[in-house]
Design an enzyme around this catalytic site. Structure first.
Site, short mmCIF file in Angstrom:
data_model
loop_
_atom_site.label_atom_id
_atom_site.label_comp_id
_atom_site.label_asym_id
_atom_site.label_seq_id
_atom_site.Cartn_x
_atom_site.Cartn_y
_atom_site.Cartn_z
N ASP A 375 50.44 33.70 22.02
CA ASP A 375 50.87 34.19 23.33
C ASP A 375 51.53 33.17 24.25
O ASP A 375 52.36 33.56 25.07
CB ASP A 375 49.68 34.83 24.06
CG ASP A 375 49.37 36.23 23.54
OD1 ASP A 375 48.19 36.65 23.66
OD2 ASP A 375 50.28 36.89 23.01
N TYR A 463 46.18 42.97 27.00
CA TYR A 463 45.01 42.13 27.22
C TYR A 463 45.14 41.33 28.51
O TYR A 463 46.21 40.83 28.84
CB TYR A 463 44.84 41.16 26.05
CG TYR A 463 43.60 41.40 25.24
CD1 TYR A 463 43.66 42.00 23.99
CD2 TYR A 463 42.35 41.03 25.74
CE1 TYR A 463 42.49 42.23 23.26
CE2 TYR A 463 41.18 41.26 25.01
CZ TYR A 463 41.26 41.86 23.77
OH TYR A 463 40.13 42.08 23.04
N TYR A 465 43.69 37.92 30.35
CA TYR A 465 42.99 36.66 30.13
C TYR A 465 42.77 35.99 31.48
O TYR A 465 43.72 35.68 32.19
CB TYR A 465 43.83 35.73 29.26
CG TYR A 465 44.03 36.27 27.86
CD1 TYR A 465 45.16 37.02 27.53
CD2 TYR A 465 43.07 36.04 26.88
CE1 TYR A 465 45.32 37.53 26.26
CE2 TYR A 465 43.23 36.55 25.59
CZ TYR A 465 44.35 37.29 25.29
OH TYR A 465 44.51 37.80 24.02
N MET A 530 42.37 13.30 28.37
CA MET A 530 41.33 12.59 29.10
C MET A 530 41.78 11.13 29.28
O MET A 530 42.22 10.50 28.31
CB MET A 530 40.01 12.60 28.33
CG MET A 530 39.54 13.96 27.85
SD MET A 530 38.99 15.02 29.18
CE MET A 530 37.55 14.15 29.77
#
Lengths: 730, 730
Positions: A375, A463, A465, A530
């Site tokens: 998607d 859908y 999300y 990170m």
């Protein structure tokens, strides 16, 4: 006529024409290309966001949107970038459009813009930038489609020119534009065969609703052309046309030529499911509504604690940057947290976002086998995010941020209220301890937990999300994905489970008469750059290694001990989670230590998740090979952001995270990126019909020897004097 | 003196004496045994709950408890049971005490009551009872300890006599009483050797804080006597004595003889960690406090929606019974949910509670190997639950429920505000859908999520366990466990990680100078007597079975399909979770179907969890064999409620859930009980020092083809008119 008169008449004619056009324009509110106004506010100009749209506009039940009182409607026209990572402003998008319109790169000057976003400055530039100084040169990253090729361009907005241009020879195409999709769904209407099939199924053309289904890639026959499969539904009697599929009808369309290549209809005997009971809109409810609970809200009489300046957020101990993105949905950047001991801001997350969203269906029939969506790369999680509903999507004191995107010809448009930011008190406890009577200490210390949530909701067709990034004052970041919206269902002749023979494979669950909820999975892969107290980090898998004691000093026979494995190259960090081979996953800065010598770090804490079971050589799994493991670690690389590759649409899987990771590059004490995939297996049940109650899952990034001690010990509890006095408004 | 005068003087003397005693009693507020008053409210009479306590009462920083305004202080003296499952009232406990005092069952009439709870009526009686009719005969279930034996008694409160008496020949003992624990920690003080060791460690006797550590069972040498190990700390300079252990000093005590059996001191060279920086109390904070966030609260101007009558709760679509329990902490019973289609209440959960809490430490040394707690059966999760802090443990509109327990001699006492019940709005979304521009439907439907939370918090010595049962309007029940409080740490000579040699096994992490956080696990095993639409259910493991397609009709090569395995006997349902062998776990009623023929059911949805790695024959794992699998299913059996057995203290593991399950009894279409274990591996980190930010995990019980459709579709969104007007109070 005399020449002067002729000129006068011409002038008058032109003047009146102009005047006429102007009045027409004001009346119809046409979008004007290249003008200085924002016309395309998609919450107001829904149909124009698609440019062409033959399906009648439905008034539906549009809930009156309450504008958040404290927020002025953002003035995008005068907006300027304030931070190096700020997304392109309206003016900047217009500048790109203008530059693109003038370029001679493309033959015949025709192009479609599939992506217009900020070309982020280098990490060093971003990190060394200080508020008040000039921004690094603003540049746009553009993906254009022209002459059957994808071009990746960098446009220097200061110089006013294209400074890089890479024609793509990769397999795969950029994400579809809204224009691609809306024109694709209209192509079948030109086919006589298609119209006949629809009529045979007893669907009126005016009730027809068709959707663009990415076709994936399944071999050589599906290369060289941009293909799409169009599947259609009836919206007669309901807004929930997803519950009324014309089952088995698949139209293969050439997206660029806009022509039908093939029509498959293997659902002739499958009836159209009924409309009754499928409409979820409040206005459509026939039966008595469930009486509401007493009103309840999160109240902050002194207002929320966050301070937001453009895209920069300050809250509690956190500072970070957040921006909408057409592909990722939302990007969190340069998140730093304050050390309570030193008062300094410390780096945690340079960049975090949802890199891909893989949704494979478990039905191998002609009408379903290819439903294996990626998607982000095919549709765009941000492009499919609609405006949030104040009060229902987010609580009352939420702050809203608009998305600003570009249409295929480069015209900017606003997706208002696309992201909300709110403070949450849910009655949770940050930490506590009471002493029990044995020691007779009358001690009870409790601190309430207040967090900050940053949210967006994408509606990728059926859908929904809901993606949340939640920040806690103790340094923890939680990323959560909620699934709601509507199932993709399959029509069937069956009306009752009794009728199903034991050899019949439903590939899902019978949910209602003539409706099967098809089994499927969702995998959301997160990109997590990170940077713990700096760029150079190491990834340490801390195994809980079971040990057996033989002839030990005590009668105890077994225990587990932490064994640290520092990942040296990428293959050391291709990780499948295992309940019986548990481990922790630390990102540490080997050059920074706590007061007593532990390397500072954060750990990734998975929540519930699922793993893809598909064969690695099954084409969808090849394309989504980034789901072969739950955790990966790669060295930081600006070209490696999209787990499925740069060009995911019809990709062959040769440019995925799995391919990069197999290069086995060094990742110890380097600038590294962590990838984590949160998964769901979904075997539908009747409660999912005709719209699904939200289910969600999450994972945490938790400080682990990042601080010398509990960073929220020196906090105060809630006192009665802090509580507001509230009265019902009505 | 004349006789009349004599009598008058005597009378006056006695009257004044009485008056004097009365005034003294009112002043000191002594507990009076056998009287009609509640003396032992442990939030006021902390020290008296322990009867004897040599350790000085510390004033500490006791947060002024705000009494919830809407609730009157419960009048326990006049309370009567209203529901068959209501816990014993104050009067009923006193009746038990009185009956026990008169019995001649025990030699010499001496006994200690280790458990006094309601003997629940049979399920059939409970389910057929209707409000307004008489309750089934009230009975008490009593575990008494006398003459070195445990007696399991049933006391008929109507007849006023003991009607059943079973002397236990099982291995293991009942949970300790508060009196056991407080007397045990004083035993070492009588030992000269002990006092010398303490003095050598430079701890003043007045600063000594000792804790009773269950010693587990490690072989024949540890049978026949009730043993306990006492470990001591220094509370000099801090309330957080857990951070100042007298490391390596273990005193083995005979609990009944109250004498020292053995003293081990293998920590002579280990210094006492410092007090500085360990005190978590607000009053003890030396450095500037972290500035608080703006006030935030959950407000309900019309009050909460729940209706609570005694122990019966009605909220939204739910009705259930909740009661405190000394061993389990809190029990949820007869939970039913309203079907929105029929309006009828339907059965979901007959009884749910935390059956055991296994906490093994991963250090095999003399001072640690036995730390393998079974907190419910050894200490009592309810007995160690203290009063909740209004506003910080629970939000402002919470309702509080007291616990009512018995001391060892049967005197009732109140644990006020032990359970809280509150409505939660956290800004979450119940369901949503927006249509994206392709179809041009201007649709946005969003419903906010409001839930009901039932909470208690046990402080089992150092650790705090927050247990929540959360009810959602869509029929989902979430059970969640949060861990906070203080680590059990180990003293060490090390002050910095640099000093640790590579061969030295810390069994944990160095957290501060001289402090190791020892690695450990937590396993919370839930008893779940699901009765889906009736007693007779089946357990179905729905496997996501990976299938490979060879020469299929389409290019798709693989998928998963749901394969249902109905558990016929117990061995079919001894389940280890596996990421790569995923499954769903359904409890269905095979005799009840939905409108289209699916059997109605609920499914258990695990969240993040952990599995015990200990060898099955390692004594602690033998005793906690119920953690050998994450899921078990047994046939309903009133004697099988405690996963570690009836008598867990020093048990040998011969009466656990694992032993019962191996009987392999039939469980198909029967009254069955599901057992689920939620686990955590804990490798401590510096953030856990000196008190831990809460971490939590949960699992869900989710309706699965229980309803014909989404049960909350016909609900309303939140409107602005519903929001209150709030002003800061100060």
């Amino acid at each position: 006529m005399e020449p002067t008169s002729y000129r006068r008449v011409l002038f008058l004619l032109m003047a009146s024409l102009l005047l006429l056009l102007l009045s027409i324009r004001t009346w119809i509110r046409l979008p004007s290309l290249g003008s200085a106004k924002i016309e395309l506010d998609c919450s107001e100009y829904g149909s124009w966001c698609t440019f062409k749209n033959r399906i009648q506009s439905r008034s539906g039940a549009f809930i009156q949107r309450t504008k958040p009182k404290q927020q002025q409607k953002a003035d995008h026209e005068s907006e300027v970038a304030k931070h190096p990572l700020d997304p392109l402003t309206l003016r900047e998008i217009q500048r790109v459009q203008s530059i693109m319109q003038k370029t001679s790169i493309f033959n015949q000057g025709k192009f479609a813009l599939h992506s217009v976003v900020l070309e982020e400055p280098l990490k060093e530039e971003v990190l060394s930038w200080k508020a008040g100084s000039n921004l690094p040169t603003r540049k746009a990253s553009v993906i254009a489609w022209a002459d059957g090729h994808a071009y990746k361009l960098i446009v220097d907005l200061v110089l006013g020119q294209i400074v890089e241009n890479q024609i793509s020879h990769e397999n795969g195409y950029p994400a579809m534009t809204m224009e691609d999709m809306t024109s694709a769904v209209q192509v079948p209407l030109k086919s006589k065969e298609f119209v006949e099939i629809v009529e045979k199924r007893k669907v009126n053309m005016s009730d027809l609703a068709c959707g663009p289904i990415s076709s994936g890639w399944f071999g050589a026959g599906e290369e060289g052309l941009r293909l799409i499969k169009v599947m259609c539904f009836s919206s007669a009697g309901t807004a929930n046309y997803f519950m009324r599929p014309i089952e088995g009808l698949v139209v293969l369309v050439d997206m660029d030529a806009k022509k039908v290549l093939k029509i498959i209809d293997d659902g002739k005997d499958i009836p159209l499911p009924k409309a009754e009971g499928t409409d979820y809109r409040l206005s459509a409810q026939k039966y008595p509504l469930i009486p509401p609970l007493n009103p309840i809200s999160i109240e902050q009489p002194q207002g929320p604690s966050f301070k937001i300046d453009g895209h920069q957020v300050k809250w509690g101990s956190w500072e970070f940057h957040v921006k909408p993105d057409p592909r990722a949905g939302m990007i969190i950047s340069v998140a730093t947290v304050k050390d309570p001991e030193t008062g300094k801001m410390r780096r945690v997350l340079y960049k975090g976002f949802t890199s891909e969203l893989f949704v494979p269906y478990m039905d191998t029939s002609e009408g379903w086998y290819f439903k294996t969506y990626l998607d982000a790369g095919e549709y765009g999680i941000g492009l499919t995010a609609m405006s949030l509903d104040p009060l229902n999507d987010c609580p009352r004191n939420a702050y809203y941020m608009d998305g600003l995107f570009a249409t295929a010809d480069g015209t900017p448009y606003v997706r208002s209220n696309m992201v909300c930011i709110f403070e949450r008190y849910a009655g949770e406890i940050a930490w506590r301890h009471t002493e029990c009577p044995i020691t007779d200490m009358q001690i009870r210390e409790v601190r309430p937990k207040v967090t900050l949530v940053v949210r967006m909701a994408a509606s990728v067709g059926n859908y929904d999300y809901i993606v949340d990034w939640e920040f806690q004052t103790d340094g923890l970041i939680r990323a959560k994905v909620g699934l709601s919206g509507i199932l993709m269902i399959k029509g069937t002749k069956y009306e009752n489970v009794d009728q199903i023979s034991s050899t019949d494979e439903l590939h899902g669950t019978l949910l209602a008469e003539n409706i099967i909820g098809v089994s499927h999975d969702h995998y959301i892969t997160f990109y997590l750059d990170m940077d713990i107290d700096g760029k150079d980090n190491s990834f340490v898998q801390v195994e809980m290694a079971k040990k057996t004691v033989k002839n030990g000093p005590t009668p105890r026979k077994s225990f587990w001990k932490a064994e640290k494995h520092i990942a040296q190259t990428e293959k050391d960090a291709q990780i499948k989670l295992s309940l019986y081979q548990p481990a922790e996953f630390h990102v540490i800065n080997p050059s920074r230590k706590t007061n007593i010598g532990n390397p500072v770090g954060y750990k990734l804490v998975p929540g519930a998740t699922a793993a893809s079971l598909l064969d690695h050589d099954d084409p969808p799994q090849l394309r989504a090979a980034f789901t072969n493991n739950q955790i990966w670690v790669t060295p930081y690389n600006r070209s490696e952001e999209w787990a499925g590759g740069q060009y995911v649409y019809q990709s062959k899987g040769d440019d995925t995270l799995a391919v990069w990771s197999d290069r086995d590059r060094p990742i110890e004490n380097k600038d590294i990126v962590i990838w984590y995939t949160l998964g769901f297996h979904h075997l539908p049940c009747q409660e999912d019909y005709p719209i699904m109650p939200t289910v969600s899952s999450s994972f945490d990034l938790k400080p682990t020897n990042f601080f010398d001690r509990n960073p929220i010990m020196r906090t105060t509890p809630c006192y009665e004097k802090d509580l507001p006095t509230c009265a019902a408004s009505s």
